[in-house]
Each structure stands twice: as C-alpha cells, then as structure tokens.
Design a protein around this motif. Sequence first.
Motif, PDB file in Angstrom:
ATOM      1  N   VAL A 266       0.881  -1.178   0.000  1.00  0.00           N
ATOM      2  CA  VAL A 266       0.000   0.000   0.000  1.00  0.00           C
ATOM      3  C   VAL A 266       0.909   1.216   0.000  1.00  0.00           C
ATOM      4  N   ALA A 267       0.791   2.054  -1.029  1.00  0.00           N
ATOM      5  CA  ALA A 267       1.739   3.148  -1.216  1.00  0.00           C
ATOM      6  C   ALA A 267       1.055   4.335  -1.885  1.00  0.00           C
ATOM      7  N   PRO A 268       1.647   5.534  -1.769  1.00  0.00           N
ATOM      8  CA  PRO A 268       1.085   6.708  -2.439  1.00  0.00           C
ATOM      9  C   PRO A 268       1.119   6.570  -3.966  1.00  0.00           C
ATOM     10  N   ALA A 269       0.128   7.110  -4.601  1.00  0.00           N
ATOM     11  CA  ALA A 269       0.029   7.083  -6.063  1.00  0.00           C
ATOM     12  C   ALA A 269       0.842   8.239  -6.638  1.00  0.00           C
ATOM     13  N   ALA A 270       2.163   8.092  -6.569  1.00  0.00           N
ATOM     14  CA  ALA A 270       3.054   9.147  -7.056  1.00  0.00           C
ATOM     15  C   ALA A 270       4.427   8.563  -7.325  1.00  0.00           C
ATOM     16  N   ALA A 271       5.130   9.114  -8.310  1.00  0.00           N
ATOM     17  CA  ALA A 271       6.532   8.817  -8.600  1.00  0.00           C
ATOM     18  C   ALA A 271       6.781   7.308  -8.727  1.00  0.00           C
ATOM     19  N   GLY A 272       7.834   6.805  -8.061  1.00  0.00           N
ATOM     20  CA  GLY A 272       8.256   5.425  -8.244  1.00  0.00           C
ATOM     21  C   GLY A 272       7.199   4.368  -8.027  1.00  0.00           C
ATOM     22  N   PRO A 273       6.398   4.434  -6.946  1.00  0.00           N
ATOM     23  CA  PRO A 273       5.391   3.390  -6.737  1.00  0.00           C
ATOM     24  C   PRO A 273       4.430   3.210  -7.902  1.00  0.00           C
ATOM     25  N   LEU A 274       4.188   4.247  -8.679  1.00  0.00           N
ATOM     26  CA  LEU A 274       3.328   4.106  -9.848  1.00  0.00           C
ATOM     27  C   LEU A 274       3.904   3.117 -10.854  1.00  0.00           C
ATOM     28  N   GLU A 275       5.233   2.930 -10.839  1.00  0.00           N
ATOM     29  CA  GLU A 275       5.900   2.030 -11.766  1.00  0.00           C
ATOM     30  C   GLU A 275       6.061   0.619 -11.200  1.00  0.00           C
ATOM     31  N   ILE A 276       5.657   0.438  -9.948  1.00  0.00           N
ATOM     32  CA  ILE A 276       5.846  -0.843  -9.277  1.00  0.00           C
ATOM     33  C   ILE A 276       4.519  -1.527  -8.970  1.00  0.00           C
ATOM     34  N   VAL A 277       3.596  -0.810  -8.340  1.00  0.00           N
ATOM     35  CA  VAL A 277       2.366  -1.408  -7.832  1.00  0.00           C
ATOM     36  C   VAL A 277       1.337  -1.519  -8.949  1.00  0.00           C
ATOM     37  N   ALA A 278       0.981  -2.750  -9.291  1.00  0.00           N
ATOM     38  CA  ALA A 278      -0.005  -3.013 -10.338  1.00  0.00           C
ATOM     39  C   ALA A 278      -1.255  -3.621  -9.707  1.00  0.00           C
ATOM     40  N   ALA A 279      -2.289  -3.738 -10.494  1.00  0.00           N
ATOM     41  CA  ALA A 279      -3.558  -4.282 -10.000  1.00  0.00           C
ATOM     42  C   ALA A 279      -3.358  -5.663  -9.400  1.00  0.00           C
ATOM     43  N   GLY A 280      -3.934  -5.868  -8.232  1.00  0.00           N
ATOM     44  CA  GLY A 280      -3.897  -7.168  -7.581  1.00  0.00           C
ATOM     45  C   GLY A 280      -2.806  -7.327  -6.552  1.00  0.00           C
ATOM     46  N   CYS A 281      -1.648  -6.632  -6.742  1.00  0.00           N
ATOM     47  CA  CYS A 281      -0.526  -6.836  -5.830  1.00  0.00           C
ATOM     48  C   CYS A 281      -0.471  -5.776  -4.738  1.00  0.00           C
ATOM     49  N   GLY A 282      -1.475  -4.921  -4.676  1.00  0.00           N
ATOM     50  CA  GLY A 282      -1.508  -3.876  -3.670  1.00  0.00           C
ATOM     51  C   GLY A 282      -2.473  -2.782  -4.064  1.00  0.00           C
ATOM     52  N   ARG A 283      -2.415  -1.682  -3.354  1.00  0.00           N
ATOM     53  CA  ARG A 283      -3.285  -0.533  -3.633  1.00  0.00           C
ATOM     54  C   ARG A 283      -2.467   0.749  -3.524  1.00  0.00           C
ATOM     55  N   LEU A 284      -2.850   1.742  -4.336  1.00  0.00           N
ATOM     56  CA  LEU A 284      -2.276   3.078  -4.263  1.00  0.00           C
ATOM     57  C   LEU A 284      -3.308   4.033  -3.687  1.00  0.00           C
ATOM     58  N   TYR A 285      -2.849   5.007  -2.924  1.00  0.00           N
ATOM     59  CA  TYR A 285      -3.748   5.988  -2.327  1.00  0.00           C
ATOM     60  C   TYR A 285      -3.214   7.387  -2.575  1.00  0.00           C
ATOM     61  N   PRO A 286      -4.065   8.404  -2.556  1.00  0.00           N
ATOM     62  CA  PRO A 286      -3.580   9.769  -2.781  1.00  0.00           C
ATOM     63  C   PRO A 286      -2.526  10.143  -1.740  1.00  0.00           C
ATOM     64  N   PRO A 287      -1.401  10.713  -2.150  1.00  0.00           N
ATOM     65  CA  PRO A 287      -0.342  11.042  -1.191  1.00  0.00           C
ATOM     66  C   PRO A 287      -0.858  11.881  -0.025  1.00  0.00           C
ATOM     67  N   GLY A 288      -0.481  11.473   1.178  1.00  0.00           N
ATOM     68  CA  GLY A 288      -0.844  12.214   2.373  1.00  0.00           C
ATOM     69  C   GLY A 288      -2.223  11.933   2.928  1.00  0.00           C
ATOM     70  N   ASP A 289      -3.031  11.118   2.269  1.00  0.00           N
ATOM     71  CA  ASP A 289      -4.421  10.878   2.671  1.00  0.00           C
ATOM     72  C   ASP A 289      -4.493   9.664   3.597  1.00  0.00           C
ATOM     73  N   ALA A 290      -4.517   9.898   4.904  1.00  0.00           N
ATOM     74  CA  ALA A 290      -4.505   8.808   5.881  1.00  0.00           C
ATOM     75  C   ALA A 290      -5.759   7.949   5.783  1.00  0.00           C
ATOM     76  N   ASP A 291      -6.921   8.560   5.591  1.00  0.00           N
ATOM     77  CA  ASP A 291      -8.156   7.778   5.513  1.00  0.00           C
ATOM     78  C   ASP A 291      -8.154   6.858   4.300  1.00  0.00           C
ATOM     79  N   ALA A 292      -7.670   7.366   3.166  1.00  0.00           N
ATOM     80  CA  ALA A 292      -7.592   6.519   1.964  1.00  0.00           C
ATOM     81  C   ALA A 292      -6.600   5.387   2.173  1.00  0.00           C
ATOM     82  N   ALA A 293      -5.530   5.644   2.888  1.00  0.00           N
ATOM     83  CA  ALA A 293      -4.560   4.587   3.165  1.00  0.00           C
ATOM     84  C   ALA A 293      -5.164   3.503   4.048  1.00  0.00           C
ATOM     85  N   VAL A 294      -5.962   3.895   5.034  1.00  0.00           N
ATOM     86  CA  VAL A 294      -6.630   2.921   5.887  1.00  0.00           C
ATOM     87  C   VAL A 294      -7.553   2.032   5.050  1.00  0.00           C
ATOM     88  N   ALA A 295      -8.337   2.649   4.172  1.00  0.00           N
ATOM     89  CA  ALA A 295      -9.237   1.869   3.317  1.00  0.00           C
ATOM     90  C   ALA A 295      -8.452   0.918   2.425  1.00  0.00           C
TER      91      ALA A 295
END
Length: 336
Positions: A266-295
């Motif tokens: 589970v990582a922010p949807a920005a920079a490097g993680p966008l090139e790593i995290v694909a569908a199924g292997c995790g989730r991306l959340y808006p940078p800095g958004d704690a509630d979205a990260a919890v979800a």
Amino acid sequence: MHGTVVIASYSGVLGGAERVLVDCATRLPRPAVVACPDGPLAEAVRAAGLAHEEIAGGTLRLRGNGALHGAALARMAWEVGGLVHRRRPAALVAWSSRAALALAAIPRRPPLVSVLHDLHDGAVAAAVGAALRRADAVVATSRAVAASLAPGAVILHPGVDLAAFTPTPLPEGPPRALYLGALVPWKRPDLAIEIARRMPELHLTLAGEPLPGEEIALDPPGNVTLAGRVEAAEALAQAHVLLHCAGAEPFGLALVEALACGRPVVAPAAAGPLEIVAAGCGRLYPPGDADAAVAALRAVIADPEAPAAARRRAEAFGVDASAARMAAAIEAAIAR
C-alpha cells in the motif's frame, strides 16, 4: 573482459540505492572497485567480496550551505581523481546526483556513467543537469527520476534477488503492517503513525533509523512498534502488508522486496510506486491521505489473492536482468 570499473558513491549509508549498488557491482562482467566513505555501505561491499577504496563523506543534503557542499564535492572529485590515476579503470560510475556533480569536474578520466536515484527540482536539478552533460551515459532508476533530471536517460529499474526474498506463510493473529525505510521527514513516518491511529486493529512496525542530521520526533500510539534497523526479509515475514508513505519516492526498492516476499504493498500514487504497484498486488492511495490509506490497507489485507499476485509482480524486477542492463550501459559508454 579486461579493465576494472570504479563505482563512486558519495553516501556511506546502506539505503535502497546503496543495496542496488552492491547487487549490480557483484554481477558485473568486469571487476568492480567501490569508492565510498567508511560505514555500512563499505561493510556490505567488503562482505560481498568487492574491493573497497575509502573516500571522505559529506552531508547528504544538497540544499543549504553551498560552501559546505562545494567543499565536499571538490574533495570527492580530488580523491576519486587520484583513484582513477592509480587504478586506470575502463569506466567510472557516478552513483547518485551528488557523485555526478563531483565526478563531472574530474578533468581527465575514463568514460563516465552517471546513475541517478533522486528527484530534484529548481537550482539543484539545473546543476545536476549541467553535470550530466559531461557524462558518456546517463541511467535513471525510474521514469520519475528521468523526468526530473534527464528525460533521455536509460531507465533501469532496480531488481530484487528472487532467491533471497521468497514468500513465507502469513503470520497469525491481527493484521500487521511494516514501514521499511529511514525515519526521515520525506519518508513520512509521521503519516504511517497517523494511519495506525485511525486503524486501531492494525499493528504497525516502523523498521528503520534516522539519518545523521535528519532526526525526527515521533509520538507513536500503543499499536506502533519502533524496531530500528532490521533484516528486510525477516521483518517482512512477520507482516501481512508493506505500508509506504513517502509522497515523492524516486523508486522504492523496499516495495519490490516486499512483493518478492509475497507481501502486497500500500503506497502513495506518485513517482516510483506508480511504476511498481499493479492491480492485484496492492493498492495506491492519494499522497498524504490517511483515511484513503486505511481503506487501502483493509482492502488488501482482506484479499486472499494478494500475496500470490505480489510475488508474480516481483518477477518483473529480477536482479540479474537489472544488473545486466547496468553492465550494458557501462559497455556502451566504453565503446563510444
């Protein structure tokens, strides 16, 4: 092949970029000599059976006291220049933006390959860009880094040793997340702690240490453990998911290591993680958004297919293929 490769690192710490250095240097078809300050990186270099040449270190910050930075970079150029004179290598590799700034100033040297791991803007990016014009080849560890500093760079995603990082059974008990990285402001351990506050059923382990001059005050709740430096594979075996919080991560080797261990990310949807995290292997959340990260954490932990998907995704980042691309970039610079 004849002739050594000298790889010069301004940093003596053992972060992701430095672990990639060791991985690549041990797999080059030419013998490698690593020039870096004494410290954790030098220890890892020697443990890997590589030749080490000690050079002086300096502050890891590029902003601030210009005279201090200038003196440290000039000292690195002088020391590496002397090493080049003694060793007569076939190629010289500048491992980082700081090394690229320093080594571009060496007047007489072999072909230079500059390897970039950082995101910069403004005056720093302009200075690095000017230094890169002296390089014979430029390699960036992500498309985000290339866009920041060198749009024409060769993209070389760092790889993971898929034999050393392998899936293990998920731990029993309540959900466990791992933050794996330095405890420095830009990595946002404070955000990880805030996420844990909003997800009381989660046990979060912060695995990492502050860097010199970048200490940060943290106030963790009871469901957060400060673990200090750990062995990454061992720590990942005790977690269900990797939580990453940096809003501007240049690449993110820890993310790839987690995927190789069958741990979704589970990582922010920005920079490097966008090139790593694909569908199924995790989730991306808006940078800095704690509630979205919890979800995102709750969704990933509840997905029984995520661990297998994580391992499959990691197979796109094998270390041998990454090291081979690095070797090819060096040989191309030599052949120019």
